[in-house]
Motif scaffolding. Sequence first.
Motif, mmCIF file in Angstrom:
data_model
loop_
_atom_site.group_PDB
_atom_site.id
_atom_site.type_symbol
_atom_site.label_atom_id
_atom_site.label_comp_id
_atom_site.label_asym_id
_atom_site.label_seq_id
_atom_site.Cartn_x
_atom_site.Cartn_y
_atom_site.Cartn_z
ATOM 1 N N GLU A 91 42.692 40.437 41.590
ATOM 2 C CA GLU A 91 42.422 39.056 41.990
ATOM 3 C C GLU A 91 42.818 38.070 40.906
ATOM 4 O OE1 GLU A 91 40.721 35.936 44.545
ATOM 5 O OE2 GLU A 91 42.029 37.696 44.641
ATOM 6 N N ALA A 92 42.543 38.410 39.643
ATOM 7 C CA ALA A 92 42.945 37.527 38.551
ATOM 8 C C ALA A 92 44.457 37.381 38.499
ATOM 9 C CB ALA A 92 42.411 38.064 37.225
ATOM 10 N N ARG A 93 45.164 38.492 38.703
ATOM 11 C CA ARG A 93 46.632 38.426 38.688
ATOM 12 C C ARG A 93 47.161 37.643 39.894
ATOM 13 N NH1 ARG A 93 46.177 44.048 36.528
ATOM 14 N NH2 ARG A 93 47.086 44.014 34.431
ATOM 15 N N ARG A 94 46.540 37.827 41.056
ATOM 16 C CA ARG A 94 46.987 37.096 42.252
ATOM 17 C C ARG A 94 46.894 35.590 42.028
ATOM 18 N NH1 ARG A 94 45.058 34.378 46.632
ATOM 19 N NH2 ARG A 94 42.887 34.537 45.947
ATOM 20 N N LEU A 95 45.764 35.150 41.511
ATOM 21 C CA LEU A 95 45.570 33.720 41.323
ATOM 22 C C LEU A 95 46.410 33.187 40.163
ATOM 23 C CD1 LEU A 95 41.741 33.441 42.010
ATOM 24 C CD2 LEU A 95 43.594 32.455 43.371
ATOM 25 N N THR A 96 46.583 33.998 39.142
ATOM 26 C CA THR A 96 47.461 33.580 38.052
ATOM 27 C C THR A 96 48.870 33.335 38.580
ATOM 28 O OG1 THR A 96 46.162 34.788 36.401
ATOM 29 C CG2 THR A 96 48.435 34.256 35.828
ATOM 30 N N ALA A 97 49.357 34.237 39.417
ATOM 31 C CA ALA A 97 50.682 34.054 40.017
ATOM 32 C C ALA A 97 50.713 32.816 40.908
ATOM 33 C CB ALA A 97 51.064 35.296 40.815
ATOM 34 N N TRP A 98 49.609 32.546 41.617
ATOM 35 C CA TRP A 98 49.528 31.353 42.471
ATOM 36 C C TRP A 98 49.823 30.100 41.642
ATOM 37 C CZ3 TRP A 98 47.647 30.531 47.683
ATOM 38 C CH2 TRP A 98 47.416 29.179 48.002
#
Length: 223
Positions: A91-98
């Motif tokens: 989830e942290a990586r998903r939002l970082t990419a966002w």
Amino acid sequence: MRRLHHHPLCPFSRKVRLCLGEKRLDAELIEEKPWERPPHLLALNPAGNLPVLCEAENGPTVADAQAIAEYLDEAHPDPGLLGPDPKARAEARRLTAWFDHKFFDEVTRHLWGQKLWSRLAGGPPPDSRVLRAGKANIHTHLTYIAWLAERRRWLAGNSLSLADLAAAAQLSVIDYSGDVPWNDHPLAKDWYARLKSRPAFRPLLADTAPGITPPPHYADLDF
């Protein structure tokens, strides 16, 4: 001593500076003008992009903000910025990419790119159509930040993560030009105020650009 080649108003440089600050790691900041494509920067990173982290002698040279952030989290795991388990890290990586990609492409590139970066690089004057698109798009993203902040302590969960730092880094350079409609998004504003009051964030608030003055609230910890 480690060195960070950066620009004070580059959001990706700011993301790495926030990582360093949260991990309480010192670094010599070397300001670069990437639009001039200096040979020494190209030697460190053939893409010519910022930031670039050079560890102490015999240490690695790491380019790309996300690669640097992941390197720092593995090399200096306390405090961790990607979460305690695979689900949290995803989830942290998903939002970082966002924020690194979607937010940058839809908002930062339009506002910061037109009003700050182009001016610093000696580019053309802002295009009003591009500015209007960025100002319209930012509301969608601030609404999403508010939605997350209402349901979680931090954007990706109960702990501060790289997602918060990536989002704050993007917003901070837009806030420098006064283009974040904070009053329309109070929950997002409250989340950002918590970030802005952290010790790691304060050096960013002291950054300035020649001939470009930020609004009074920019460096105000009480907003």
